[in-house]
Design a protein around this motif. Structure first.
Motif, PDB file in Angstrom:
ATOM      1  N   VAL A 187      33.834  27.360  55.939  1.00  0.00           N
ATOM      2  CA  VAL A 187      34.079  26.811  57.266  1.00  0.00           C
ATOM      3  C   VAL A 187      32.825  27.033  58.100  1.00  0.00           C
ATOM      4  N   GLY A 188      32.418  26.023  58.856  1.00  0.00           N
ATOM      5  CA  GLY A 188      31.175  26.214  59.593  1.00  0.00           C
ATOM      6  C   GLY A 188      30.981  25.296  60.776  1.00  0.00           C
ATOM      7  N   ASP A 189      29.984  25.672  61.593  1.00  0.00           N
ATOM      8  CA  ASP A 189      29.522  24.869  62.727  1.00  0.00           C
ATOM      9  C   ASP A 189      28.055  24.541  62.488  1.00  0.00           C
ATOM     10  N   SER A 245      29.863  36.080  56.217  1.00  0.00           N
ATOM     11  CA  SER A 245      29.432  35.332  57.404  1.00  0.00           C
ATOM     12  C   SER A 245      27.932  35.075  57.303  1.00  0.00           C
ATOM     13  N   ILE A 246      27.532  33.850  57.609  1.00  0.00           N
ATOM     14  CA  ILE A 246      26.128  33.457  57.490  1.00  0.00           C
ATOM     15  C   ILE A 246      25.685  32.763  58.776  1.00  0.00           C
ATOM     16  N   PHE A 247      24.537  33.158  59.276  1.00  0.00           N
ATOM     17  CA  PHE A 247      23.935  32.496  60.433  1.00  0.00           C
ATOM     18  C   PHE A 247      22.485  32.154  60.081  1.00  0.00           C
ATOM     19  N   ALA A 248      22.090  30.905  60.331  1.00  0.00           N
ATOM     20  CA  ALA A 248      20.725  30.491  60.007  1.00  0.00           C
ATOM     21  C   ALA A 248      20.222  29.504  61.045  1.00  0.00           C
ATOM     22  N   THR A 249      18.912  29.499  61.249  1.00  0.00           N
ATOM     23  CA  THR A 249      18.286  28.534  62.143  1.00  0.00           C
ATOM     24  C   THR A 249      17.136  27.838  61.435  1.00  0.00           C
ATOM     25  N   HIS A 250      16.937  26.579  61.794  1.00  0.00           N
ATOM     26  CA  HIS A 250      15.836  25.755  61.284  1.00  0.00           C
ATOM     27  C   HIS A 250      15.724  25.812  59.759  1.00  0.00           C
ATOM     28  N   LYS A 285      26.281  28.018  61.391  1.00  0.00           N
ATOM     29  CA  LYS A 285      27.098  29.219  61.258  1.00  0.00           C
ATOM     30  C   LYS A 285      28.173  28.936  60.214  1.00  0.00           C
ATOM     31  N   LEU A 286      28.265  29.813  59.217  1.00  0.00           N
ATOM     32  CA  LEU A 286      29.207  29.598  58.124  1.00  0.00           C
ATOM     33  C   LEU A 286      30.041  30.841  57.860  1.00  0.00           C
ATOM     34  N   ILE A 287      31.273  30.627  57.446  1.00  0.00           N
ATOM     35  CA  ILE A 287      32.126  31.702  56.948  1.00  0.00           C
ATOM     36  C   ILE A 287      32.707  31.243  55.614  1.00  0.00           C
ATOM     37  N   ALA A 288      32.338  31.929  54.560  1.00  0.00           N
ATOM     38  CA  ALA A 288      32.852  31.627  53.223  1.00  0.00           C
ATOM     39  C   ALA A 288      33.905  32.664  52.860  1.00  0.00           C
ATOM     40  N   GLU A 289      35.031  32.196  52.309  1.00  0.00           N
ATOM     41  CA  GLU A 289      36.138  33.098  52.021  1.00  0.00           C
ATOM     42  C   GLU A 289      36.545  33.037  50.552  1.00  0.00           C
ATOM     43  N   ASN A 290      37.146  34.153  50.111  1.00  0.00           N
ATOM     44  CA  ASN A 290      37.683  34.245  48.743  1.00  0.00           C
ATOM     45  C   ASN A 290      36.630  33.878  47.696  1.00  0.00           C
ATOM     46  N   ALA A 344      17.284  29.669  48.084  1.00  0.00           N
ATOM     47  CA  ALA A 344      17.021  28.769  46.960  1.00  0.00           C
ATOM     48  C   ALA A 344      17.608  27.378  47.199  1.00  0.00           C
ATOM     49  N   GLN A 345      18.610  27.287  48.099  1.00  0.00           N
ATOM     50  CA  GLN A 345      19.236  26.003  48.384  1.00  0.00           C
ATOM     51  C   GLN A 345      18.422  25.169  49.372  1.00  0.00           C
ATOM     52  N   VAL A 346      17.494  25.801  50.080  1.00  0.00           N
ATOM     53  CA  VAL A 346      16.698  25.103  51.090  1.00  0.00           C
ATOM     54  C   VAL A 346      15.218  25.323  50.815  1.00  0.00           C
ATOM     55  N   SER A 347      14.396  24.433  51.372  1.00  0.00           N
ATOM     56  CA  SER A 347      12.951  24.556  51.175  1.00  0.00           C
ATOM     57  C   SER A 347      12.297  25.414  52.251  1.00  0.00           C
ATOM     58  N   GLN A 348      13.025  25.602  53.364  1.00  0.00           N
ATOM     59  CA  GLN A 348      12.471  26.401  54.466  1.00  0.00           C
ATOM     60  C   GLN A 348      13.609  26.918  55.326  1.00  0.00           C
ATOM     61  N   ILE A 349      13.458  28.109  55.888  1.00  0.00           N
ATOM     62  CA  ILE A 349      14.464  28.659  56.783  1.00  0.00           C
ATOM     63  C   ILE A 349      13.772  29.631  57.736  1.00  0.00           C
ATOM     64  N   SER A 350      14.147  29.605  59.006  1.00  0.00           N
ATOM     65  CA  SER A 350      13.488  30.446  60.006  1.00  0.00           C
ATOM     66  C   SER A 350      14.176  31.801  60.117  1.00  0.00           C
ATOM     67  N   GLU A 351      15.451  31.793  60.445  1.00  0.00           N
ATOM     68  CA  GLU A 351      16.212  33.023  60.632  1.00  0.00           C
ATOM     69  C   GLU A 351      17.440  32.987  59.739  1.00  0.00           C
ATOM     70  N   LEU A 352      17.738  34.120  59.096  1.00  0.00           N
ATOM     71  CA  LEU A 352      18.895  34.180  58.203  1.00  0.00           C
ATOM     72  C   LEU A 352      19.565  35.541  58.315  1.00  0.00           C
ATOM     73  N   GLU A 353      20.841  35.527  58.688  1.00  0.00           N
ATOM     74  CA  GLU A 353      21.632  36.750  58.774  1.00  0.00           C
ATOM     75  C   GLU A 353      22.868  36.605  57.895  1.00  0.00           C
ATOM     76  N   VAL A 354      23.158  37.651  57.132  1.00  0.00           N
ATOM     77  CA  VAL A 354      24.306  37.653  56.218  1.00  0.00           C
ATOM     78  C   VAL A 354      25.122  38.920  56.442  1.00  0.00           C
ATOM     79  N   GLU A 355      26.438  38.760  56.615  1.00  0.00           N
ATOM     80  CA  GLU A 355      27.337  39.900  56.750  1.00  0.00           C
ATOM     81  C   GLU A 355      28.460  39.788  55.716  1.00  0.00           C
TER      82      GLU A 355
END
Length: 237
Positions: A104-106, A59-64, A76-81, A31-42
């Protein structure tokens, strides 16, 4: 045997909660983006934490991913607490943050994706506003610029565009240096492209860009064809 059945039932409930929560997180991210190719959530949390709506880490990983017209190559994101409305989520309602979350992310943006984003209002307006601040005596907001190309070099950005003044179109070629001054402040410096030419634009000008207290950048790297950013940002409810 009844105890084993109870444990199995409890494990099944937790697994269902995890699946529902993972789906809710993905829906919220999409919902935060208009398009996303790959999305992994742990999701990393104990049974008790999940039921209470408190998650130590996601942990979140997404492309495009496309955010307001800006194409992000990889993130690549890591959200805590994290504290969320788990009760409402289990009733089928959207995920909602109940507290500010530290993320925290790259982030990586390739040059080709950056150029594909030039048509977005977010990027084109940001570039024009930045130019007005770095070189205020030469450019104003009343002189629209049609950006044509961005070239990424080592710690430098080369901008090419067209400026329209009094029905006359003038090609532009501007080089800006970019350096990290602090966790939330960038220094943008105008770099002469033709240092031996007599041109008022050849005087070095600099501008400090404040990104706000919610941003803490640890690394910002510009290399040929790629921008890499690593840092932390607060996501408010």
């Amino acid at each position: 045997m009844p105890e084993q059945n109870s444990q199995t039932t409890s494990a099944n409930k937790i697994r269902i909660i995890t699946q529902v929560l993972t789906t809710a997180v993905k829906l919220w991210l999409r919902a935060q983006v208009s398009q996303i190719s790959e999305l992994e959530v742990e999701i990393k949390a104990s049974d008790r934490q999940l039921i209470s709506g408190r998650i130590p880490s996601i942990s979140i990983f997404a492309t495009h991913a496309v955010y307001q017209g800006l194409l992000i190559t990889q993130i690549k994101l890591i959200a805590e607490n994290i504290r969320i409305n788990i009760g409402s989520i289990l009733k089928g309602k959207p995920l909602r943050l109940l507290e500010t979350v530290s993320v925290v992310g790259d982030l990586i943006v390739d040059e080709k994706d950056l150029n594909a984003s030039l048509s977005s209002d977010l990027l084109s307006t940001a570039l024009s506003d930045l130019l007005v601040k770095v070189l205020p005596t030469h450019y104003s907001q009343s002189q629209p610029i049609s950006w044509q190309e961005i070239i990424l070099e080592n710690n430098q950005i080369l901008l090419r565009g067209l400026r329209v003044t009094n029905s006359e179109t003038t090609p532009l070629e501007i080089c800006l240096g970019l350096q990290l001054q602090s966790g939330h402040e960038l220094q943008v410096v105008h770099i002469p492209i033709h240092p031996h030419h007599e041109d008022t634009l050849n005087n070095n000008r600099e501008y400090n860009l404040d990104l706000g207290s919610d941003v803490d950048i640890q690394e910002l790297t510009l290399i040929p064809g790629k921008l890499v950013c690593r840092g932390q940002i607060n996501v408010n409810p």
